[in-house]
Write a protein that holds these residues in place. Structure first.
Motif, mmCIF file in Angstrom:
data_model
loop_
_atom_site.group_PDB
_atom_site.id
_atom_site.type_symbol
_atom_site.label_atom_id
_atom_site.label_comp_id
_atom_site.label_asym_id
_atom_site.label_seq_id
_atom_site.Cartn_x
_atom_site.Cartn_y
_atom_site.Cartn_z
ATOM 1 N N ALA A 190 -9.261 -18.179 -14.021
ATOM 2 C CA ALA A 190 -10.543 -17.518 -14.234
ATOM 3 C C ALA A 190 -11.382 -18.332 -15.213
ATOM 4 N N LEU A 191 -12.696 -18.242 -15.076
ATOM 5 C CA LEU A 191 -13.612 -18.946 -15.967
ATOM 6 C C LEU A 191 -15.009 -18.367 -15.820
ATOM 7 N N PRO A 192 -15.862 -18.548 -16.835
ATOM 8 C CA PRO A 192 -17.260 -18.132 -16.688
ATOM 9 C C PRO A 192 -17.939 -19.009 -15.645
ATOM 10 N N ALA A 193 -18.799 -18.425 -14.832
ATOM 11 C CA ALA A 193 -19.455 -19.192 -13.772
ATOM 12 C C ALA A 193 -20.787 -18.553 -13.417
ATOM 13 N N ARG A 194 -21.589 -19.322 -12.705
ATOM 14 C CA ARG A 194 -22.849 -18.805 -12.164
ATOM 15 C C ARG A 194 -22.774 -18.926 -10.649
ATOM 16 N N LEU A 195 -22.827 -17.802 -9.960
ATOM 17 C CA LEU A 195 -22.814 -17.797 -8.500
ATOM 18 C C LEU A 195 -24.199 -17.432 -7.995
ATOM 19 N N SER A 196 -24.632 -18.119 -6.960
ATOM 20 C CA SER A 196 -25.980 -17.869 -6.467
ATOM 21 C C SER A 196 -26.076 -18.118 -4.969
ATOM 22 N N ASN A 197 -27.131 -17.589 -4.379
ATOM 23 C CA ASN A 197 -27.550 -17.926 -3.024
ATOM 24 C C ASN A 197 -29.068 -17.915 -3.018
ATOM 25 N N GLU A 198 -29.663 -17.883 -1.861
ATOM 26 C CA GLU A 198 -31.118 -17.950 -1.783
ATOM 27 C C GLU A 198 -31.787 -16.702 -2.334
#
Length: 393
Positions: A208-216
């Motif tokens: 596990a880790l901090p992350a930024r998930l994105s799409n359009e």
């Protein structure tokens, strides 16, 4: 048996509605205990609301629909109710409020409140048929296996959506909507983990880790968790509600780390260090090992040009992935879509074409973010319907 109001579903919305709908209210549920989704929520401590809940945190074909109910019953109103019952709570992160003790305290509070309001609660009671009558509704049920006929002036659909069928979720709300010609929007799992073919991330299960998930459409900065079947964690669950099958997502593994600058600085100070060794200072070691073949993580820091370090940083900030699917309703926390809000009054939750028929909570096409938002919608929509019913009585 005749009642003023019959509420189908003893979940968050249904029980909250019963606290406001006045005397002559009966709540029924096919489960052995009320509030089963409340009981398991928040790891057993119930993330009962969010300090920052606002209409912007909800998905619906009509994004304005939830505004009226949420303005009239806010998170602060529910917090006051929790405080009045002496239930200790704490803020965990991002405005998420949890019980210090057990989610069962919230269930007990709602049962106490509905009974104090004069409502009755029947469990292990299944609906077998619903029909309109001259003065309301006729509902046939099986209570502990024995058939009974109930009559009610008002009928409230609070049976939720399809998520977590092992907890007893069914499509009854949608069946009733079709029966009464209420339109439905497309339904799909929401707040659900992504899956990938061939157990792609199985070697990383548990990382596990901090992350930024994105799409359009949007992006979320929260924790990411690798699993045997794919990706999970708050950032994934949040993005899943904005994702469609076959679409690509972008993962930023270093959202708050100026990696290019750090690597270039370390190249000057410790150029003999292996690139993977340095990366393991900023990312989990197992993840670095996993990415090494795909990202060609070879050689020493001193061997890397500025262009190579920039390219690496960019790839770690924009790791493009295409999920093969999701875990589905089996683990989805909510159901997206449902009874079309155009068919309901935003102030009362009553069906525009069927007087006396109400729909609330997850049965309606209003779905919140992860973090207590869906419970707040349940409280607000339940109060809206219950108050409207009481005012008519």
């Amino acid at each position: 048996m005749a009642y003023e109001t019959l509420i189908l579903g003893a979940g968050a919305a249904g029980m909250m509605c019963a606290t406001r709908s006045g005397p002559g209210t009966l709540v029924i549920d096919h489960a052995k205990a009320p509030g089963e989704k409340i009981r398991i929520s928040g790891g057993g401590r119930c993330n009962f609301t969010n300090m920052y809940a606002s209409p912007e945190n909800y998905l619906s074909q009509n994004p304005h629909f939830c505004k009226s109910a949420m303005a009239r019953y806010t998170q602060w109103d529910f917090i006051e109710l929790v405080d009045r019952h002496g239930i200790a709570w704490h803020e965990k992160t991002l405005g998420q409020l949890f019980c210090d003790g057990s989610a069962k305290q919230i269930v007990a509070m709602l049962v106490e409140e509905l009974k104090a309001a004069g409502a009755d609660l029947w469990l292990q009671t299944s609906v077998t048929s619903v029909a309109r009558s001259a003065d309301g509704f006729r509902v046939e049920v099986a209570r502990e296996g024995k058939p009974q006929v109930l009559a009610a002036r008002n009928l409230v659909i609070a049976t939720g959506g399809k998520s977590i069928p092992k907890m007893g979720a069914t499509g009854l709300a949608y069946d009733l909507a079709r029966q009464f010609d209420l339109p439905l929007t497309d339904t799909r799992p929401g707040l659900v983990p992504f899956t990938f073919s061939e157990e792609r991330f199985k070697p990383l299960a548990g990382v596990a880790l901090p992350a930024r998930l994105s799409n359009e459409r949007t992006r979320f900065d929260e924790a990411l968790l690798f699993t045997h079947r794919g990706l999970s964690g708050p950032s994934v669950l949040q993005l899943s509600s904005y994702w469609r099958e076959g679409e690509q997502i972008s993962v930023n593994l270093i959202p708050e780390t100026p990696l290019f600058d750090l690597l270039r600085s370390q190249r000057q100070e410790a150029g003999r260090k292996a690139l993977t060794t340095e990366l393991a200072r900023h990312l989990p070691g197992r993840l670095v090992d996993f990415l090494a073949p795909e990202f060609d993580l070879k050689g020493r820091l001193a061997d890397q040009s500025d262009a190579a370090l920039r390219d690496l940083s960019d790839r770690l900030e924009n790791w493009h992935l295409t999920p093969s699917g999701s875990e589905g309703y089996r683990t989805a926390e909510v159901t997206l879509g449902g009874i079309d809000t155009d068919a309901l009054s935003s102030k009362t939750m009553e069906a525009k074409t069927v007087p006396g028929l109400y729909a609330i909570g997850e049965a309606v096409d209003v779905t919140g973010w992860l973090g207590g938002y869906n419970f707040q919608w349940a409280w607000a929509s339940g109060v809206a319907a219950g108050s409207a019913i009481a005012a008519r009585s």
